[in-house]
Design an enzyme around this catalytic site. Sequence first.
Site, PDB file in Angstrom:
ATOM      1  N   CYS A   1       0.768  -1.225  -0.109  1.00  0.00           N
ATOM      2  CA  CYS A   1      -0.116  -0.236   0.210  1.00  0.00           C
ATOM      3  C   CYS A   1       0.894   1.102  -0.144  1.00  0.00           C
ATOM      4  O   CYS A   1       1.783   1.302   0.642  1.00  0.00           O
ATOM      5  CB  CYS A   1      -1.046  -0.029   1.185  1.00  0.00           C
ATOM      6  SG  CYS A   1      -0.264  -0.338   2.629  1.00  0.00           S
TER       7      CYS A   1
ATOM      8  N   SER B   1       3.005  -2.425   4.188  1.00  0.00           N
ATOM      9  CA  SER B   1       3.028  -0.943   3.948  1.00  0.00           C
ATOM     10  C   SER B   1       4.105  -0.762   2.962  1.00  0.00           C
ATOM     11  O   SER B   1       5.413  -1.273   2.959  1.00  0.00           O
ATOM     12  CB  SER B   1       3.312  -0.093   5.450  1.00  0.00           C
ATOM     13  OG  SER B   1       4.550  -0.653   5.746  1.00  0.00           O
ATOM     14  N   ASP B   2       4.015   0.465   2.376  1.00  0.00           N
ATOM     15  CA  ASP B   2       5.430   0.881   1.798  1.00  0.00           C
ATOM     16  C   ASP B   2       6.379   1.629   2.969  1.00  0.00           C
ATOM     17  O   ASP B   2       5.778   1.664   4.002  1.00  0.00           O
ATOM     18  CB  ASP B   2       5.088   2.207   0.891  1.00  0.00           C
ATOM     19  CG  ASP B   2       6.072   2.234  -0.434  1.00  0.00           C
ATOM     20  OD1 ASP B   2       7.324   1.913  -0.026  1.00  0.00           O
ATOM     21  OD2 ASP B   2       5.860   3.128  -1.147  1.00  0.00           O
ATOM     22  N   TRP B   3       7.450   1.689   2.679  1.00  0.00           N
ATOM     23  CA  TRP B   3       8.461   1.776   3.712  1.00  0.00           C
ATOM     24  C   TRP B   3       8.202   3.090   4.391  1.00  0.00           C
ATOM     25  O   TRP B   3       8.089   4.264   3.850  1.00  0.00           O
ATOM     26  CB  TRP B   3       9.890   2.077   3.214  1.00  0.00           C
ATOM     27  CG  TRP B   3      10.684   0.622   3.355  1.00  0.00           C
ATOM     28  CD1 TRP B   3      11.883   0.294   3.589  1.00  0.00           C
ATOM     29  CD2 TRP B   3      10.031  -0.621   2.886  1.00  0.00           C
ATOM     30  NE1 TRP B   3      12.142  -1.056   3.585  1.00  0.00           N
ATOM     31  CE2 TRP B   3      10.937  -1.823   3.039  1.00  0.00           C
ATOM     32  CE3 TRP B   3       8.765  -1.166   2.203  1.00  0.00           C
ATOM     33  CZ2 TRP B   3      10.740  -3.026   2.658  1.00  0.00           C
ATOM     34  CZ3 TRP B   3       8.750  -2.248   1.975  1.00  0.00           C
ATOM     35  CH2 TRP B   3       9.618  -3.278   2.321  1.00  0.00           C
TER      36      TRP B   3
ATOM     37  N   ALA C   1       5.157   3.723   5.718  1.00  0.00           N
ATOM     38  CA  ALA C   1       3.798   4.334   5.184  1.00  0.00           C
ATOM     39  C   ALA C   1       2.594   3.913   6.154  1.00  0.00           C
ATOM     40  O   ALA C   1       1.581   4.256   6.169  1.00  0.00           O
ATOM     41  CB  ALA C   1       3.407   3.977   3.850  1.00  0.00           C
TER      42      ALA C   1
END
Length: 775
Positions: free
Chosen positions: A240, A271-273, A275
């Site tokens: 995401c 999650s994206d890093w 995020a």
Amino acid sequence: MRSTALLALVASQVWASEHSTEAAGIPRQYNPGQILNHGEDFTPRRKWADAHAAAKSFLKDWSLEEKVGLTTGVGWMGGRCVGNIDALSDKGWDGLCLEDSPLGVRLADYVTAFPAGINTAATFDRHLMRRRGEAMGKEFRGKGVHIALGPAMNLARAPEGGRLWESFGGDPYLQGEAAYETIRGIQDEGVQACAKHYLNNEQERFRTTSSSNVDDRTQHEVYLHPFLRSVQAGVASVMCSYMNGTWACENPKLLNDLLKRELGFEGYVMSDWQATHSTDSANQGLDMTMPGDVYFGSKTSYFGPSLVDSVNSGSTNKTRVDDMAERIVAAWLYTGQDKDFPAVNFNAFDNNDPATNEHVDVQDDHYKLVREIGAASTVLLKNNNNALPLKKPRSIALIGSDAGPPLRGPNGYNDRGGTDGTLAVGWGSGTTDFPYLISPLEAIQARARKDRTSVSWWLHDYDISGATSAASYKDVAIVFVKSDSGEGYITVDGNEGDRNNLTAWSNGDALVKAVASSNSQTIVVVHSVGPMIVEAWVDHPNVTAVVWAGMPGQESGNSLVDILWGDVNPSGRLPYTIAKTASDYAAHVVYTGGNNPNDVQIPYTEGLLLDYRWFDAHDIKPRYEFGFGLSYTNFTYSDIEIVKRHDSDFNPEVARWEHDGVTGPEVGASVAEWLHEIAYEVKFNVKNTGSVEGWEVPQLYLHPPPSANSAPSILRGFDRISISPGETAEISFPVSRYDLSIWDVARQGWAKPSGAWRVSVGASSKDFRLHGTIS
Ligand SMILES: *[C@@H]1O[C@H](CO)[C@@H](O)[C@H](O)[C@H]1NC(C)=O
Ligand SMILES: *[C@@H]1O[C@H](CO)[C@@H](O)[C@H](O)[C@H]1NC(C)=O
Ligand SMILES: *[C@@H]1O[C@H](CO)[C@@H](O)[C@H](O)[C@H]1NC(C)=O
Ligand SMILES: *[C@@H]1O[C@H](CO)[C@@H](O)[C@H](O)[C@H]1NC(C)=O
Ligand SMILES: CC(=O)N[C@H]1CO[C@H](CO)[C@@H](O)[C@@H]1O
């Protein structure tokens, strides 16, 4: 056109389902149907059902803390990969290594730098897409990477978007097919793919705070489509992105309703890093937080002990954590990683540490595939008087720094974040280190020697008079120009990821014009991340050929030589539109605004009309349209026939679509078998009427009826076929009910609009050769 106007559609029938958000997780149901992909019978659902059953029993004795451990990354740089999940050896769990990028193993040595996604798309060849996925899968596995953080499938909506070269262009169907093949290839080698970035992450500037505001119909028909194809490919994980009014990684509409319910996604969302923004994300559908800490190095996490506390205090349902852990283990089992998976043998943060990097060479002979895709993705845009292929010229001048090797070597800037020498890939986390980089200068000299052609060069971009003299009195002058972009954490020449302009970098336009004034055989080679405006010189009578080489990877020069000398007949096609002026595009990067959440709103007001659909709808003439590309031979099209595959009077499932609008199963509604079953076939012939063998890329465009309120033309089929001179190939494109549906916002289902669909088959989005009707 305002997107809200699209809501007033007239749908005669609908197949709808009621949707609601469930914090405890979406129940999984298994639709025992097959999903057809161009004749291939591939059924991931049974395999997922088995993987989930096995995951349940694998996790039987795990405590809450242990399950939470599966969902929580160890923190930035807490392991050897860019993302790491800890091992639990007494439970038979070796942990997970997550590593970039969409074009190969990032931050590792002895790996291949494959062509970028945008070039892969330009091949319009599913087999090459699949083979690239397989080769990358082998390399990730060989390094001990469980999850390859790709493919990227964000759309080339704003042509300046910094990362659009990582994904597959401006059309959702092409994007979806390339995503499907890439995922199948990676996962067939036992590595989990990661479909990213979910969702609406089409620019770099403000990507962590801006809100992309997309209407529901556009979301379904355009931006969600590549993720639908990813789920059909059995994708193990989805990443995401950042935010949409509410953070994308805690948006129950996106994660639960669209992804896990409508698309029936059975893997996990990471999650994206950085995020993840709350522990509550778990309640809203997030399954894994990456890299695990609240921010890099914070030593705190929204999951980990916080998630355990949340369950203990009753704020998070324990069944949700069970579901998160089960999804992660199921994906691991789905890809067979429980057996004989290599241990991590590199260190993303220190290649030179002898204790943690074993320097395992995973390259095999993948350079051959890189060269093949590089040539197959090279688009010949102009070729006056058969200037190409070259016919043993006595002398060639190569002009421009983009022809030559980078002064600092291929990896002189971290993550390719600089401008130096030939451009073969953009910058950011979507790259690998190059094992080597064949420049055009090197490859052309080697090829020229065979014909005793003399080669001279001038690599100073700003010394115009020097370039002009170098090009004078040569049989052929080849000018190299480029345009670069990348991820927003690196700024290059003032470009904060997204491009500030769409014209050539490094004085390129002036260089071409100067050379063309002194050489009547001026050939321009373009290395560009995306569309680049070429109006300054494209009509110059001495510019006899334009070769669009894109982002071809480590074999750049060799792929180019194959095309220039005609060893490979060009068949690349533009995966986006090249406009005459930047303002002709439907959408642009939003460059200004505040840095607080929601300060920057990105309204997707063009709705369904991105790329060529916008040009078509507004009758704007592009310079080169989507799907365009020339060959060294000619093809003619004939004998179109549209065959109905199912008899609607007798097939109850067809009847459902055509006559009643029955409510279907909730979970997986958008990937239901009957919806994707082939309903029609469009058959036709293509003949090679020229004198050399070549690849043709026939394309199928559907023209929806006026009641659909859609774009004038929509790509729904393509293939790349080799045809010998004088030979005829028979081609058939399947068309499913889904292909002939639109998303009915009011009734929340795929609907068949009333009226007949016109059908065109041709060589680009404008060059239609055959017509038919589906009524
Ligand atoms: C927890 O989830 C289960 C299964 O989905 C559900 O039956 C139950 O009502 C949920 N409990 C709470 C407090 O949300
Ligand atoms: C476009 O941007 C590039 C890279 O920053 C720069 O070299 C070039 O001069 C710019 N072109 C114009 C017309 O400003
Ligand atoms: C094309 O090149 C020739 C040199 O070969 C030059 O004399 C002529 O002026 C050029 N044409 C243009 C329009 O610049
Ligand atoms: C293709 O056909 C056109 C028109 O018939 C002709 O001018 C051109 O030379 C042909 N091109 C090739 C590569 O055969
Ligand atoms: C899927 C989703 O949550 N979409 C939302 C994106 O943001 C706009 C504006 O905030 C909403 O209208 C959409 O529903």
